[in-house]
Motif scaffolding. Structure first.
Motif, PDB file in Angstrom:
ATOM      1  N   PRO A   1       0.826  -1.211   0.000  1.00 57.38           N
ATOM      2  CA  PRO A   1       0.000   0.000   0.000  1.00 57.38           C
ATOM      3  C   PRO A   1       0.858   1.259   0.000  1.00 57.38           C
ATOM      4  O   PRO A   1       1.766   1.402   0.810  1.00 57.38           O
ATOM      5  N   THR A   2       0.556   2.151  -0.946  1.00 57.45           N
ATOM      6  CA  THR A   2       1.341   3.378  -1.055  1.00 57.45           C
ATOM      7  C   THR A   2       0.454   4.581  -1.307  1.00 57.45           C
ATOM      8  O   THR A   2       0.455   5.534  -0.539  1.00 57.45           O
ATOM      9  N   TYR A   3      -0.329   4.529  -2.387  1.00 55.75           N
ATOM     10  CA  TYR A   3      -1.059   5.712  -2.819  1.00 55.75           C
ATOM     11  C   TYR A   3      -2.582   5.584  -2.674  1.00 55.75           C
ATOM     12  O   TYR A   3      -3.292   6.511  -3.004  1.00 55.75           O
ATOM     13  N   GLY A   4      -3.065   4.457  -2.238  1.00 57.42           N
ATOM     14  CA  GLY A   4      -4.499   4.251  -2.199  1.00 57.42           C
ATOM     15  C   GLY A   4      -4.892   3.060  -3.057  1.00 57.42           C
ATOM     16  O   GLY A   4      -4.106   2.578  -3.876  1.00 57.42           O
ATOM     17  N   ARG A   5      -6.119   2.586  -2.899  1.00 59.46           N
ATOM     18  CA  ARG A   5      -6.540   1.340  -3.542  1.00 59.46           C
ATOM     19  C   ARG A   5      -6.448   1.422  -5.059  1.00 59.46           C
ATOM     20  O   ARG A   5      -5.871   0.549  -5.708  1.00 59.46           O
ATOM     21  N   THR A   6      -7.003   2.453  -5.669  1.00 57.88           N
ATOM     22  CA  THR A   6      -7.021   2.548  -7.134  1.00 57.88           C
ATOM     23  C   THR A   6      -5.604   2.610  -7.698  1.00 57.88           C
ATOM     24  O   THR A   6      -5.266   1.916  -8.666  1.00 57.88           O
ATOM     25  N   ALA A   7      -4.769   3.438  -7.080  1.00 63.92           N
ATOM     26  CA  ALA A   7      -3.386   3.553  -7.563  1.00 63.92           C
ATOM     27  C   ALA A   7      -2.619   2.253  -7.369  1.00 63.92           C
ATOM     28  O   ALA A   7      -1.813   1.866  -8.233  1.00 63.92           O
ATOM     29  N   ASN A   8      -2.869   1.537  -6.268  1.00 62.55           N
ATOM     30  CA  ASN A   8      -2.178   0.270  -6.046  1.00 62.55           C
ATOM     31  C   ASN A   8      -2.577  -0.773  -7.074  1.00 62.55           C
ATOM     32  O   ASN A   8      -1.756  -1.566  -7.522  1.00 62.55           O
ATOM     33  N   VAL A   9      -3.856  -0.801  -7.431  1.00 61.86           N
ATOM     34  CA  VAL A   9      -4.324  -1.757  -8.436  1.00 61.86           C
ATOM     35  C   VAL A   9      -3.657  -1.471  -9.778  1.00 61.86           C
ATOM     36  O   VAL A   9      -3.158  -2.380 -10.452  1.00 61.86           O
ATOM     37  N   LYS A  10      -3.623  -0.211 -10.193  1.00 64.43           N
ATOM     38  CA  LYS A  10      -2.989   0.143 -11.464  1.00 64.43           C
ATOM     39  C   LYS A  10      -1.498  -0.181 -11.442  1.00 64.43           C
ATOM     40  O   LYS A  10      -0.938  -0.635 -12.440  1.00 64.43           O
ATOM     41  N   ARG A  11      -0.859   0.048 -10.276  1.00 64.32           N
ATOM     42  CA  ARG A  11       0.575  -0.242 -10.203  1.00 64.32           C
ATOM     43  C   ARG A  11       0.823  -1.738 -10.332  1.00 64.32           C
ATOM     44  O   ARG A  11       1.782  -2.173 -10.980  1.00 64.32           O
ATOM     45  N   ALA A  12      -0.039  -2.548  -9.699  1.00 62.10           N
ATOM     46  CA  ALA A  12       0.108  -3.999  -9.798  1.00 62.10           C
ATOM     47  C   ALA A  12      -0.165  -4.474 -11.218  1.00 62.10           C
ATOM     48  O   ALA A  12       0.504  -5.391 -11.723  1.00 62.10           O
ATOM     49  N   GLN A  13      -1.133  -3.879 -11.899  1.00 62.61           N
ATOM     50  CA  GLN A  13      -1.427  -4.250 -13.280  1.00 62.61           C
ATOM     51  C   GLN A  13      -0.235  -3.951 -14.194  1.00 62.61           C
ATOM     52  O   GLN A  13       0.130  -4.761 -15.040  1.00 62.61           O
ATOM     53  N   LYS A  14       0.373  -2.791 -14.008  1.00 63.47           N
ATOM     54  CA  LYS A  14       1.532  -2.419 -14.823  1.00 63.47           C
ATOM     55  C   LYS A  14       2.696  -3.370 -14.586  1.00 63.47           C
ATOM     56  O   LYS A  14       3.380  -3.790 -15.528  1.00 63.47           O
ATOM     57  N   LEU A  15       2.908  -3.744 -13.316  1.00 63.46           N
ATOM     58  CA  LEU A  15       3.996  -4.677 -13.000  1.00 63.46           C
ATOM     59  C   LEU A  15       3.707  -6.059 -13.571  1.00 63.46           C
ATOM     60  O   LEU A  15       4.624  -6.732 -14.073  1.00 63.46           O
ATOM     61  N   LEU A  16       2.458  -6.497 -13.526  1.00 60.76           N
ATOM     62  CA  LEU A  16       2.115  -7.810 -14.071  1.00 60.76           C
ATOM     63  C   LEU A  16       2.380  -7.866 -15.570  1.00 60.76           C
ATOM     64  O   LEU A  16       2.931  -8.858 -16.077  1.00 60.76           O
ATOM     65  N   VAL A  17       2.016  -6.818 -16.295  1.00 60.43           N
ATOM     66  CA  VAL A  17       2.270  -6.783 -17.740  1.00 60.43           C
ATOM     67  C   VAL A  17       3.773  -6.819 -18.017  1.00 60.43           C
ATOM     68  O   VAL A  17       4.232  -7.526 -18.923  1.00 60.43           O
ATOM     69  N   ALA A  18       4.552  -6.089 -17.221  1.00 58.38           N
ATOM     70  CA  ALA A  18       6.009  -6.095 -17.418  1.00 58.38           C
ATOM     71  C   ALA A  18       6.576  -7.488 -17.180  1.00 58.38           C
ATOM     72  O   ALA A  18       7.464  -7.947 -17.912  1.00 58.38           O
ATOM     73  N   ARG A  19       6.087  -8.188 -16.168  1.00 56.93           N
ATOM     74  CA  ARG A  19       6.587  -9.537 -15.880  1.00 56.93           C
ATOM     75  C   ARG A  19       6.157 -10.525 -16.953  1.00 56.93           C
ATOM     76  O   ARG A  19       6.940 -11.400 -17.345  1.00 56.93           O
ATOM     77  N   LEU A  20       4.937 -10.415 -17.444  1.00 57.45           N
ATOM     78  CA  LEU A  20       4.495 -11.301 -18.519  1.00 57.45           C
ATOM     79  C   LEU A  20       5.319 -11.058 -19.789  1.00 57.45           C
ATOM     80  O   LEU A  20       5.649 -12.009 -20.512  1.00 57.45           O
ATOM     81  N   THR A  21       5.661  -9.803 -20.054  1.00 55.24           N
ATOM     82  CA  THR A  21       6.506  -9.489 -21.208  1.00 55.24           C
ATOM     83  C   THR A  21       7.896 -10.090 -21.026  1.00 55.24           C
ATOM     84  O   THR A  21       8.492 -10.614 -21.980  1.00 55.24           O
ATOM     85  N   ALA A  22       8.429  -9.995 -19.802  1.00 58.35           N
ATOM     86  CA  ALA A  22       9.749 -10.575 -19.536  1.00 58.35           C
ATOM     87  C   ALA A  22       9.744 -12.080 -19.758  1.00 58.35           C
ATOM     88  O   ALA A  22      10.705 -12.646 -20.295  1.00 58.35           O
ATOM     89  N   VAL A  23       8.668 -12.736 -19.373  1.00 59.45           N
ATOM     90  CA  VAL A  23       8.552 -14.183 -19.589  1.00 59.45           C
ATOM     91  C   VAL A  23       8.439 -14.481 -21.081  1.00 59.45           C
ATOM     92  O   VAL A  23       9.095 -15.394 -21.608  1.00 59.45           O
ATOM     93  N   ALA A  24       7.623 -13.713 -21.796  1.00 60.90           N
ATOM     94  CA  ALA A  24       7.430 -13.944 -23.230  1.00 60.90           C
ATOM     95  C   ALA A  24       8.719 -13.737 -24.007  1.00 60.90           C
ATOM     96  O   ALA A  24       8.960 -14.414 -25.015  1.00 60.90           O
TER      97      ALA A  24
END
Length: 289
Positions: free
Chosen positions: A199-222
Motif C-alpha cells: 500500500p502506497t497511494y491508495g486502492r485505485t493507484a495500487n491496483v494500477k501499479r500492480a497491473q503495470k507490474l504484471l504486464v512487465a513480468r508477462l513481457t519478460a517471460v514472453a
C-alpha cells in the motif's frame, strides 16, 4: 533511401561526363552514408529503448551476507538513478531478519525511459569484504541475484483478458486506513505469474501499479528473460552467471563480461561506464542488412 541511391547513381554518371556535377555527387554520397548509418542504428536499437526499468534484487539462500549484498545493490541503483534526476519507487521489499533484503523490487522511470542504462544488469553480483570484527576474520563472499526487465508506459495495450487474472486484496492495520490502502496481489492463471504491490497511494493507484507490474513480468517471460516460476509465490532461482564482482578489500569493481576493472566498487558513475561499454559494438561485427 532508394531515391537517394538513385540520385547518387545519376549524379555519378553525369559527373563522369561533366566534371561540374562532381560536387553534387560528393554531397549525395555523404547524404547516402548518413542514411545508411542512421538505418543501421535503427535496425540494431533495442525496441524497449524508451521504456522504464524494473529491477528484481534477491538474496539466494539464507546467508546474512547475501542480504547485505542485496541491500548494497538496491542502494547503488537508487543512488545512480537519483543522481540523474530519475524517479525510483520501491514496489516491494522483504527485509532479512538481521539486516539487508531477502528480496526487493525497484522501479526506475524517467521521461524518455531508463532501460538502456540497466539492460545489462541481469546476473549474479558477487561482493567481497572484511567482516566488522576485531581482529577481522576471513573475508565474506556473498552473491545477490539481479533480474532487469523493461516496463512500458503503454501497458494497457498488453493487458491480458480479465478472465485470466485473479485479484486479491489484503487489509492490514487499522480498519479505516487498511480499506483505503490495501495490499494488492494479481495472479495470471495461465502462467502463474504474480504481481504484488504494497500500500502506497491508495486502492485505485495500487491496483494500477500492480497491473503495470504484471504486464512487465508477462513481457519478460514472453521474451525469455525469466521463467514464469521466477515470479511465483515460491520463486525459483534466478540468473546463475556471475557478471560482476565488487571487491571492497581491493577497492575494485570487475565486470567479467568485459574483463574490465574499475576503482570504487559502489560508485554510481561506474554504471554509466559499464552500460556504454556493454552497448558498444563488438569490433569486426557488421550491422544487419
Amino acid at each position: 533511401m532508394r531515391d537517394a541511391h538513385a540520385d547518387l547513381i545519376a549524379a555519378e554518371e553525369l559527373a563522369a561526363e561533366d566534371p561540374s556535377f562532381a560536387v553534387e555527387a560528393a554531397e549525395l554520397r555523404c547524404r547516402v552514408t548518413e542514411f545508411e548509418t542512421r538505418l543501421a542504428e535503427l535496425l540494431t536499437r533495442d525496441p524497449h529503448h524508451r521504456d522504464d526499468t524494473v529491477l528484481e534484487v534477491r538474496a539466494p539462500g539464507r546467508a546474512e551476507g547475501s542480504a547485505a549484498m542485496a541491500e548494497a545493490l538496491v542502494n547503488l541503483y537508487r543512488g545512480y538513478a537519483e543522481s540523474r534526476g530519475w524517479h525510483t519507487e520501491m514496489l516491494t521489499a522483504v527485509p532479512a531478519p538481521a539486516f539487508g533484503y531477502r528480496s526487493a523490487t525497484l522501479s526506475i522511470s524517467a521521461r524518455g525511459g531508463t532501460w538502456p542504462a540497466f539492460a545489462e544488469e541481469t546476473g549474479l553480483h558477487r561482493g567481497r569484504w572484511l567482516p566488522f570484527t576485531d581482529p577481522p576474520e576471513r573475508p565474506v563472499v556473498a552473491d545477490a541475484e539481479v533480474l532487469a526487465y523493461p516496463e512500458s508506459s503503454w501497458w494497457e495495450r498488453f493487458w491480458p483478458d480479465d478472465s485470466e487474472v485473479v485479484f486479491h486484496q489484503y487489509n492490514y492495520g487499522p480498519l479505516p486506513l487498511a480499506r483505503r490502502m490495501p495490499d494488492v496481489l494479481l495472479t495470471h492463471l495461465p502462467t502463474g505469474v504474480e504481481a504484488y504491490t504494497a500500500p502506497t497511494y491508495g486502492r485505485t493507484a495500487n491496483v494500477k501499479r500492480a497491473q503495470k507490474l504484471l504486464v512487465a513480468r508477462l513481457t519478460a517471460v514472453a521474451e525469455g528473460r525469466a521463467e514464469p516460476t521466477y515470479f511465483a509465490r515460491v520463486p525459483s532461482r534466478g540468473p546463475t552467471d556471475h557478471i560482476r564482482t565488487y571487491n571492497l578489500i581491493a577497492n575494485e569493481l570487475t565486470d567479467h563480461r568485459l574483463d574490465l576493472v574499475l576503482s570504487a566498487p559502489f560508485d554510481p558513475d561506474n554504471l554509466t561506464l559499464l552500460a556504454e561499454a556493454l552497448r558498444a559494438p563488438v569490433p569486426g561485427s557488421e550491422p544487419p542488412e
